[in-house]
Design a protein around this motif. Sequence first.
Motif, PDB file in Angstrom:
ATOM      1  N   VAL A 195       0.861  -1.151   0.103  1.00  0.00           N
ATOM      2  CA  VAL A 195       0.079   0.199   0.252  1.00  0.00           C
ATOM      3  C   VAL A 195       0.941   1.497   0.021  1.00  0.00           C
ATOM      4  O   VAL A 195       1.373   1.976   1.087  1.00  0.00           O
ATOM      5  N   TYR A 196       1.233   2.602  -0.917  1.00  0.00           N
ATOM      6  CA  TYR A 196       1.892   2.498  -1.204  1.00  0.00           C
ATOM      7  C   TYR A 196       0.889   4.816  -1.116  1.00  0.00           C
ATOM      8  O   TYR A 196       0.166   4.511  -1.367  1.00  0.00           O
ATOM      9  N   LYS A 197       1.486   5.692  -0.148  1.00  0.00           N
ATOM     10  CA  LYS A 197       1.633   6.716  -0.363  1.00  0.00           C
ATOM     11  C   LYS A 197       2.523   7.343  -0.639  1.00  0.00           C
ATOM     12  O   LYS A 197       3.842   7.206  -0.512  1.00  0.00           O
ATOM     13  N   GLN A 198       2.285   9.056  -1.585  1.00  0.00           N
ATOM     14  CA  GLN A 198       3.763  10.150  -1.354  1.00  0.00           C
ATOM     15  C   GLN A 198       2.613  11.334  -1.281  1.00  0.00           C
ATOM     16  O   GLN A 198       2.140  11.184  -2.383  1.00  0.00           O
ATOM     17  N   GLU A 199       2.984  12.393  -0.366  1.00  0.00           N
ATOM     18  CA  GLU A 199       2.637  13.193  -0.147  1.00  0.00           C
ATOM     19  C   GLU A 199       3.010  14.762  -1.381  1.00  0.00           C
ATOM     20  O   GLU A 199       2.170  14.977  -2.087  1.00  0.00           O
ATOM     21  N   VAL A 200       3.935  14.038  -1.912  1.00  0.00           N
ATOM     22  CA  VAL A 200       4.744  15.229  -2.431  1.00  0.00           C
ATOM     23  C   VAL A 200       4.797  14.160  -4.028  1.00  0.00           C
ATOM     24  O   VAL A 200       5.315  13.325  -3.185  1.00  0.00           O
ATOM     25  N   LEU A 201       4.577  14.126  -5.276  1.00  0.00           N
ATOM     26  CA  LEU A 201       5.345  12.935  -6.293  1.00  0.00           C
ATOM     27  C   LEU A 201       6.620  12.921  -6.791  1.00  0.00           C
ATOM     28  O   LEU A 201       7.648  14.353  -6.597  1.00  0.00           O
ATOM     29  N   GLN A 202       7.286  11.435  -6.953  1.00  0.00           N
ATOM     30  CA  GLN A 202       8.876  12.124  -7.132  1.00  0.00           C
ATOM     31  C   GLN A 202       8.776  11.933  -8.003  1.00  0.00           C
ATOM     32  O   GLN A 202       7.823  11.518  -9.137  1.00  0.00           O
ATOM     33  N   THR A 203       9.904  12.900  -9.041  1.00  0.00           N
ATOM     34  CA  THR A 203      10.107  13.058 -10.511  1.00  0.00           C
ATOM     35  C   THR A 203      11.016  12.520 -10.936  1.00  0.00           C
ATOM     36  O   THR A 203      12.097  13.029 -11.660  1.00  0.00           O
ATOM     37  N   ASN A 204      11.385  11.030 -11.030  1.00  0.00           N
ATOM     38  CA  ASN A 204      12.778  10.663 -11.552  1.00  0.00           C
ATOM     39  C   ASN A 204      12.775  10.452 -12.394  1.00  0.00           C
ATOM     40  O   ASN A 204      11.699  10.035 -12.786  1.00  0.00           O
ATOM     41  N   ALA A 205      14.009  10.503 -13.429  1.00  0.00           N
ATOM     42  CA  ALA A 205      13.898  10.679 -15.146  1.00  0.00           C
ATOM     43  C   ALA A 205      13.616   9.296 -14.737  1.00  0.00           C
ATOM     44  O   ALA A 205      14.538   8.636 -14.558  1.00  0.00           O
ATOM     45  N   LEU A 206      13.611   9.067 -16.612  1.00  0.00           N
ATOM     46  CA  LEU A 206      13.504   7.542 -16.601  1.00  0.00           C
ATOM     47  C   LEU A 206      14.438   7.257 -17.577  1.00  0.00           C
ATOM     48  O   LEU A 206      15.244   8.191 -18.850  1.00  0.00           O
ATOM     49  N   ARG A 207      15.907   6.226 -16.994  1.00  0.00           N
ATOM     50  CA  ARG A 207      16.659   5.973 -18.419  1.00  0.00           C
ATOM     51  C   ARG A 207      15.688   5.200 -19.327  1.00  0.00           C
ATOM     52  O   ARG A 207      15.155   4.366 -19.794  1.00  0.00           O
ATOM     53  N   ASN A 208      17.256   5.366 -20.253  1.00  0.00           N
ATOM     54  CA  ASN A 208      16.684   5.382 -21.484  1.00  0.00           C
ATOM     55  C   ASN A 208      17.943   4.089 -22.481  1.00  0.00           C
ATOM     56  O   ASN A 208      18.786   4.031 -22.101  1.00  0.00           O
ATOM     57  N   LEU A 209      17.119   3.043 -22.479  1.00  0.00           N
ATOM     58  CA  LEU A 209      17.952   1.997 -23.228  1.00  0.00           C
ATOM     59  C   LEU A 209      18.430   2.369 -24.643  1.00  0.00           C
ATOM     60  O   LEU A 209      19.355   1.397 -24.414  1.00  0.00           O
ATOM     61  N   PHE A 210      17.857   3.324 -25.381  1.00  0.00           N
ATOM     62  CA  PHE A 210      18.373   3.663 -26.644  1.00  0.00           C
ATOM     63  C   PHE A 210      20.143   4.361 -26.605  1.00  0.00           C
ATOM     64  O   PHE A 210      20.742   4.099 -27.418  1.00  0.00           O
ATOM     65  N   VAL A 211      20.356   4.317 -25.244  1.00  0.00           N
ATOM     66  CA  VAL A 211      21.789   4.763 -24.514  1.00  0.00           C
ATOM     67  C   VAL A 211      22.972   3.725 -25.559  1.00  0.00           C
ATOM     68  O   VAL A 211      24.287   4.257 -25.702  1.00  0.00           O
ATOM     69  N   TYR A 212      22.621   2.531 -24.849  1.00  0.00           N
ATOM     70  CA  TYR A 212      23.420   1.305 -25.117  1.00  0.00           C
ATOM     71  C   TYR A 212      22.947   0.934 -26.343  1.00  0.00           C
ATOM     72  O   TYR A 212      23.835   0.156 -27.069  1.00  0.00           O
ATOM     73  N   SER A 213      22.541   1.210 -27.640  1.00  0.00           N
ATOM     74  CA  SER A 213      22.311   0.849 -28.758  1.00  0.00           C
ATOM     75  C   SER A 213      24.021   0.277 -29.349  1.00  0.00           C
ATOM     76  O   SER A 213      23.174  -0.577 -30.513  1.00  0.00           O
TER      77      SER A 213
END
Length: 527
Positions: free
Chosen positions: A296-314
Amino acid sequence: MKVLIVDDEMHVREGIKLLGAWNQNGIKEIYEAGNGEEAISFIQKYSPEIIFSDMKMPKMDGTQLLEWIKGNQPTSKTIVVTGYDDYHYMRKAIHFGSSDYLLKPIDPEILNQTLKKAVEEWKIEEADRKKKESSHQLINEMKPVYRDRKLTQLLNSESINEDLYEEFGFQLSGNYTVALVRITGKTIEAFQGDRDLTYYTILNVINEILMDNNCGIGFRYLSNKGEIVIIFWDKYETIEELLERIYKTLKNVMDISCPIAIGNLVNKSCKLIDSYQHAKQVLLNSNTLDETESKVYKQEVLQTNALRNLFVYSSNIELALQAGEIEAFEELIQQISTDYTENNYLSLKQLLHFENEYQVISNRWFKHYNFPVKGSNDIEKRVNLFFDQIGRFKLEEYKERIKREISIFLKKLKRRSLQKNSNIIFDIGKYLQANFDRDVKLQEISDHFYISREYISRKFKQEFNVNISDYLVNIRMEKAKSLLKNSQLKIYEIANIIGYQDDKYFRKVFKKVVGVTPNEYRAEFIN
């Protein structure tokens, strides 16, 4: 059908049994009772469709029995039988719903007319009862669908009168909070793949707990697959506790893990979608590697973590493909895994994003090599397979699946390469046959087919069991034999035609290969 005959006189009961056209009216069982009390016991045990009853009996008379039947067995058709042509009894019989009235002594024709009429009325009423029962059942089955549709519309802020929601318990309030329950393919598998049964069962658990606390309602959110939404309108301080209880109940009773996220508080029903979106982001930010018992998850302030990109490893992926061995990928897969799970955190959003990019890159390479693109495009379905019973993502098993898929691809690639190279060697053979009359160098073949000389020499010997120079000599000798047999050309002319400028050298080679001189070979066919 069944009939009960109630009369304190045995000869009257016997007379009715003897005179009735039972078979013609579908009557298979006939029971007898001597008074009202005995009759009640038979009715409770056998539920007869037709009841013949005397009016004057000891212990419990016909009037009392009719009253009891009206209250306890109203579907039975009753026929009053009495020796008194008394309006008082007739009025009582009509009052308690009797089908008809017979006077003693009983006339057989009237008895059977009355019986036939009662049976027909019972059948009509039974068909109507079944129809109503079926309609009632359908309405009950449709209620959850109706609830889900209406509450989905409410969440999406469509203009609908909120009074409509009172029928399934929704209450108007000054504030609301939305919670989101995630239903995965693994959860549905626990119900033998029956999606409707999954939602029905889970919602029953959720709404039973919510109804006990009179603070919210759960429904299947029809706008998105795999989601149950709960709207809270009261007891906000206990929401986490209630959701923990819901999660644990589902886990303990059904052994399924349904992650739940809590949205923020909103002050209008038209803002419910905002609370839902908040809960959705909380769920997507949840750590799939989390080993805690509750999800059960709760966050008063949402996290904004940048997503990693698999295309970097092309470029690394391309180098590993060129190596053509799964070992070249293992180190790369481990590196990507380490990068993506820093601090032992892998959000659901990042996982889904990775799977989507992995599918895009995989399909691109399949298309590049003209392989048929296979596999499911349902990203969540592919990922959901790797969540265990407590809702934790099995990363190592997921990586093993990726390795297996890459291994299969590399094997296909090798088979394609071997087949292609084999075809090229045969094409080289055809090239030599077309150019047998000149001195074809190995470098020329290499330049023409874009393959190294070493590879050509090795593979050519494997396919034809001779090297290229001997293969070319054999072609020339076969051509020479044909010309010697079928033409009047001179030996030096034949030598020139097949690529030898020196006829003496030709004679020497011919003798070595064929076993006789050109003249001796020709002489054999002239004679």
